[in-house]
Write a protein that holds these residues in place. Structure first.
Motif, PDB file in Angstrom:
ATOM      1  N   SER A  30      65.352  94.355 -17.291  1.00  9.20           N
ATOM      2  CA  SER A  30      65.265  94.928 -18.640  1.00  9.20           C
ATOM      3  C   SER A  30      63.848  94.935 -19.190  1.00  9.20           C
ATOM      4  CB  SER A  30      66.173  94.149 -19.603  1.00  9.20           C
ATOM      5  OG  SER A  30      67.521  94.204 -19.189  1.00  9.20           O
ATOM      6  N   TYR A  31      63.100  93.839 -18.962  1.00 10.28           N
ATOM      7  CA  TYR A  31      61.790  93.680 -19.598  1.00 10.28           C
ATOM      8  C   TYR A  31      60.657  93.430 -18.610  1.00 10.28           C
ATOM      9  CZ  TYR A  31      64.305  93.229 -24.033  1.00 10.28           C
ATOM     10  OH  TYR A  31      65.096  93.461 -25.137  1.00 10.28           O
ATOM     11  N   GLN A  32      60.963  93.417 -17.315  1.00 20.16           N
ATOM     12  CA  GLN A  32      59.958  93.157 -16.282  1.00 20.16           C
ATOM     13  C   GLN A  32      59.217  91.840 -16.539  1.00 20.16           C
ATOM     14  OE1 GLN A  32      59.863  96.583 -17.819  1.00 20.16           O
ATOM     15  NE2 GLN A  32      61.617  96.627 -16.429  1.00 20.16           N
ATOM     16  N   THR A  33      59.946  90.843 -16.995  1.00 18.58           N
ATOM     17  CA  THR A  33      59.384  89.514 -17.199  1.00 18.58           C
ATOM     18  C   THR A  33      60.511  88.500 -17.105  1.00 18.58           C
ATOM     19  OG1 THR A  33      57.939  88.196 -18.626  1.00 18.58           O
ATOM     20  CG2 THR A  33      59.677  89.469 -19.722  1.00 18.58           C
ATOM     21  N   THR A  34      60.182  87.221 -17.192  1.00 20.15           N
ATOM     22  CA  THR A  34      61.186  86.168 -17.154  1.00 20.15           C
ATOM     23  C   THR A  34      61.562  85.754 -18.567  1.00 20.15           C
ATOM     24  OG1 THR A  34      59.569  84.370 -17.176  1.00 20.15           O
ATOM     25  CG2 THR A  34      60.143  85.325 -15.020  1.00 20.15           C
ATOM     26  N   PRO A  35      62.697  85.073 -18.740  1.00 23.39           N
ATOM     27  CA  PRO A  35      63.067  84.617 -20.088  1.00 23.39           C
ATOM     28  C   PRO A  35      62.006  83.714 -20.714  1.00 23.39           C
ATOM     29  CG  PRO A  35      64.942  84.451 -18.610  1.00 23.39           C
ATOM     30  CD  PRO A  35      63.775  84.803 -17.760  1.00 23.39           C
ATOM     31  N   MET A  36      61.414  82.813 -19.938  1.00 22.92           N
ATOM     32  CA  MET A  36      60.440  81.892 -20.506  1.00 22.92           C
ATOM     33  C   MET A  36      59.151  82.606 -20.884  1.00 22.92           C
ATOM     34  SD  MET A  36      62.229  79.289 -20.757  1.00 22.92           S
ATOM     35  CE  MET A  36      60.999  78.196 -21.480  1.00 22.92           C
ATOM     36  N   ARG A  37      58.726  83.579 -20.096  1.00 21.49           N
ATOM     37  CA  ARG A  37      57.543  84.354 -20.491  1.00 21.49           C
ATOM     38  C   ARG A  37      57.831  85.174 -21.737  1.00 21.49           C
ATOM     39  NH1 ARG A  37      56.084  86.202 -14.362  1.00 21.49           N
ATOM     40  NH2 ARG A  37      54.936  84.327 -13.756  1.00 21.49           N
ATOM     41  N   TYR A  38      59.044  85.688 -21.846  1.00 17.23           N
ATOM     42  CA  TYR A  38      59.439  86.400 -23.062  1.00 17.23           C
ATOM     43  C   TYR A  38      59.352  85.464 -24.265  1.00 17.23           C
ATOM     44  CZ  TYR A  38      62.400  89.031 -26.334  1.00 17.23           C
ATOM     45  OH  TYR A  38      62.884  89.684 -27.437  1.00 17.23           O
ATOM     46  N   LEU A  39      59.800  84.213 -24.089  1.00 16.88           N
ATOM     47  CA  LEU A  39      59.764  83.233 -25.168  1.00 16.88           C
ATOM     48  C   LEU A  39      58.332  82.927 -25.583  1.00 16.88           C
ATOM     49  CD1 LEU A  39      61.056  81.141 -27.048  1.00 16.88           C
ATOM     50  CD2 LEU A  39      61.105  79.548 -25.109  1.00 16.88           C
ATOM     51  N   TRP A  40      57.438  82.744 -24.611  1.00 22.44           N
ATOM     52  CA  TRP A  40      56.036  82.466 -24.952  1.00 22.44           C
ATOM     53  C   TRP A  40      55.397  83.660 -25.655  1.00 22.44           C
ATOM     54  CZ3 TRP A  40      54.887  77.798 -25.487  1.00 22.44           C
ATOM     55  CH2 TRP A  40      55.341  76.816 -24.619  1.00 22.44           C
ATOM     56  N   ARG A  41      55.742  84.857 -25.215  1.00 20.70           N
ATOM     57  CA  ARG A  41      55.217  86.048 -25.875  1.00 20.70           C
ATOM     58  C   ARG A  41      55.727  86.137 -27.311  1.00 20.70           C
ATOM     59  NH1 ARG A  41      56.197  91.183 -22.410  1.00 20.70           N
ATOM     60  NH2 ARG A  41      58.314  90.965 -23.218  1.00 20.70           N
ATOM     61  N   CYS A  98      75.744  82.944 -19.199  1.00 29.34           N
ATOM     62  CA  CYS A  98      75.557  83.333 -17.806  1.00 29.34           C
ATOM     63  C   CYS A  98      74.739  82.263 -17.099  1.00 29.34           C
ATOM     64  CB  CYS A  98      74.871  84.698 -17.694  1.00 29.34           C
ATOM     65  SG  CYS A  98      73.174  84.716 -18.316  1.00 29.34           S
ATOM     66  N   SER A  99      74.599  82.403 -15.780  1.00 28.03           N
ATOM     67  CA  SER A  99      73.812  81.446 -15.010  1.00 28.03           C
ATOM     68  C   SER A  99      72.322  81.709 -15.211  1.00 28.03           C
ATOM     69  CB  SER A  99      74.162  81.549 -13.523  1.00 28.03           C
ATOM     70  OG  SER A  99      73.694  82.784 -13.001  1.00 28.03           O
ATOM     71  N   VAL A 100      71.515  80.701 -14.864  1.00 26.88           N
ATOM     72  CA  VAL A 100      70.069  80.847 -14.973  1.00 26.88           C
ATOM     73  C   VAL A 100      69.575  81.985 -14.088  1.00 26.88           C
ATOM     74  CG1 VAL A 100      67.873  79.731 -14.389  1.00 26.88           C
ATOM     75  CG2 VAL A 100      69.609  78.469 -15.682  1.00 26.88           C
ATOM     76  N   ASN A 101      70.040  82.032 -12.847  1.00 25.98           N
ATOM     77  CA  ASN A 101      69.579  83.074 -11.918  1.00 25.98           C
ATOM     78  C   ASN A 101      69.962  84.465 -12.407  1.00 25.98           C
ATOM     79  OD1 ASN A 101      68.350  81.297 -10.164  1.00 25.98           O
ATOM     80  ND2 ASN A 101      70.150  81.069  -8.856  1.00 25.98           N
ATOM     81  N   HIS A 102      71.181  84.583 -12.933  1.00 27.23           N
ATOM     82  CA  HIS A 102      71.618  85.896 -13.438  1.00 27.23           C
ATOM     83  C   HIS A 102      70.749  86.318 -14.617  1.00 27.23           C
ATOM     84  CE1 HIS A 102      74.338  89.219 -14.322  1.00 27.23           C
ATOM     85  NE2 HIS A 102      74.352  88.826 -15.585  1.00 27.23           N
ATOM     86  N   LEU A 103      70.438  85.378 -15.520  1.00 24.22           N
ATOM     87  CA  LEU A 103      69.627  85.721 -16.692  1.00 24.22           C
ATOM     88  C   LEU A 103      68.221  86.144 -16.269  1.00 24.22           C
ATOM     89  CD1 LEU A 103      69.599  85.852 -19.782  1.00 24.22           C
ATOM     90  CD2 LEU A 103      68.708  83.511 -19.786  1.00 24.22           C
ATOM     91  N   ILE A 104      67.644  85.431 -15.303  1.00 23.34           N
ATOM     92  CA  ILE A 104      66.308  85.799 -14.818  1.00 23.34           C
ATOM     93  C   ILE A 104      66.320  87.209 -14.236  1.00 23.34           C
ATOM     94  CG2 ILE A 104      64.559  85.290 -13.067  1.00 23.34           C
ATOM     95  CD1 ILE A 104      65.224  82.318 -13.469  1.00 23.34           C
ATOM     96  N   ASN A 105      67.336  87.512 -13.440  1.00 21.14           N
ATOM     97  CA  ASN A 105      67.436  88.855 -12.845  1.00 21.14           C
ATOM     98  C   ASN A 105      67.591  89.928 -13.912  1.00 21.14           C
ATOM     99  OD1 ASN A 105      67.207  87.890 -10.222  1.00 21.14           O
ATOM    100  ND2 ASN A 105      69.426  87.639  -9.961  1.00 21.14           N
ATOM    101  N   GLN A 106      68.406  89.657 -14.940  1.00 22.04           N
ATOM    102  CA  GLN A 106      68.625  90.633 -16.004  1.00 22.04           C
ATOM    103  C   GLN A 106      67.354  90.859 -16.813  1.00 22.04           C
ATOM    104  OE1 GLN A 106      71.192  92.523 -16.534  1.00 22.04           O
ATOM    105  NE2 GLN A 106      72.662  91.630 -15.133  1.00 22.04           N
ATOM    106  N   PHE A 107      66.603  89.792 -17.081  1.00 24.03           N
ATOM    107  CA  PHE A 107      65.342  89.949 -17.808  1.00 24.03           C
ATOM    108  C   PHE A 107      64.329  90.746 -16.996  1.00 24.03           C
ATOM    109  CE2 PHE A 107      66.525  87.256 -21.267  1.00 24.03           C
ATOM    110  CZ  PHE A 107      65.579  87.478 -22.254  1.00 24.03           C
TER     111      PHE A 107
END
Length: 268
Positions: A202-213, A190-199
């Motif tokens: 789903s998780y009330q965070t961004t993909p990169m913050r999820y990765l750091w966590r 998917c696109s970057v914007n779509h992934l950010i919106n989905q995160f």
């Protein structure tokens, strides 16, 4: 009844996956054991003893023994589903009665989806006798179902989009590498914007913050359970430097990695 035990007289467990063309149908048939049906995409209505229920994509349906069932797939779309079939020598009546009180479908959690995927992977390995492992996976899937239905409905986990599942699996496998948001979105199809919106949904965070966590959680485990030097833990968990690791860890826990390790060791 006690459900935190291995299932009695479990004979065999099967995992499978299939795509049905638009308007496809299966049945009628008599269910011989317990079956979980995970609708991945498309549409599905299951008729059990004359009563039809629409199964939502992303949900896991529970089929019970000795019931007549028919499957009616989406009239205009291809439909894909996977399943786990548990067959018994004889399922005790107390188990049957308890299973009859459960909801016919629940939202699939990431853990459930991974159990189903692992079952498919192990089933494809013809060089070993997989049944012992498959039985345990089938039991684990049923225990997850039993555990989640006990949670109040408003507190149950929501369905997670497949793009988010793909991204999480990719990050869990390669968190030690210097991943970019573009790489993660590519793996999620998917696109970057779509992934950010989905995160965010789903998780009330961004993909990169999820990765750091995720990296911090992995570091916590290594600090607790190994004697690795902190600079090696930083490297293995995907931090550019030990200084960067210490700064991120302290921002999360209020303690340096060294102090965290010492505090954990002092606990009884």
């Amino acid at each position: 009844m006690q459900t935190d035990q291995f299932l009695p007289d479990l004979r065999r467990v099967f995992f499978g996956i299939v795509k049905y063309p638009p308007g496809g149908k299966l049945g009628p048939r008599i269910q011989r054991g317990i079956q979980f049906v995970y609708l991945i995409s498309g549409g599905l209505e299951i008729e059990v003893d004359g009563i039809r229920t629409a199964i939502k994509p992303g949900n896991l349906a529970l089929m019970l023994p000795e019931r007549q069932e028919s499957y009616y797939f989406h009239p205009d779309q291809e439909s894909e589903h996977s399943w786990c079939q548990l067959d018994f020598q004889q399922l005790p009546q107390e188990w049957v009665e308890h299973l009859q009180t459960l909801p016919i479908q629940l939202t699939v959690t990431p853990e459930m989806e991974q159990l189903l995927e692992l079952g498919l992977m192990i089933s494809a390995n013809t060089r070993i006798d997989q049944q012992v492992v498959l039985k345990r996976l089938g039991e684990a899937l049923l225990q997850f179902y039993l555990a989640i239905q006990q949670v109040p409905e408003d507190d149950r986990p929501d369905g997670i989009p497949r793009s988010v599942h793909r991204a999480c699996r990719f990050m869990a496998r390669f968190y030690s590498q210097p991943l970019t948001l573009e790489q993660i979105a590519e793996q999620a199809h998917c696109s970057v914007n779509h992934l950010i919106n989905q995160f965010n949904r789903s998780y009330q965070t961004t993909p990169m913050r999820y990765l750091w966590r995720l990296r911090i959680k992995q570091a916590e485990s290594l600090l607790r359970h190994t004697e690795l030097a902190i600079n090696l833990i930083a490297e293995q968990c995907g931090f550019a430097t030990a200084f960067h690791f210490s700064r991120q860890f302290k921002a999360c826990h209020g303690l340096s990695p060294k102090a965290f390790r010492e505090t954990f060791r002092k606990r009884p």
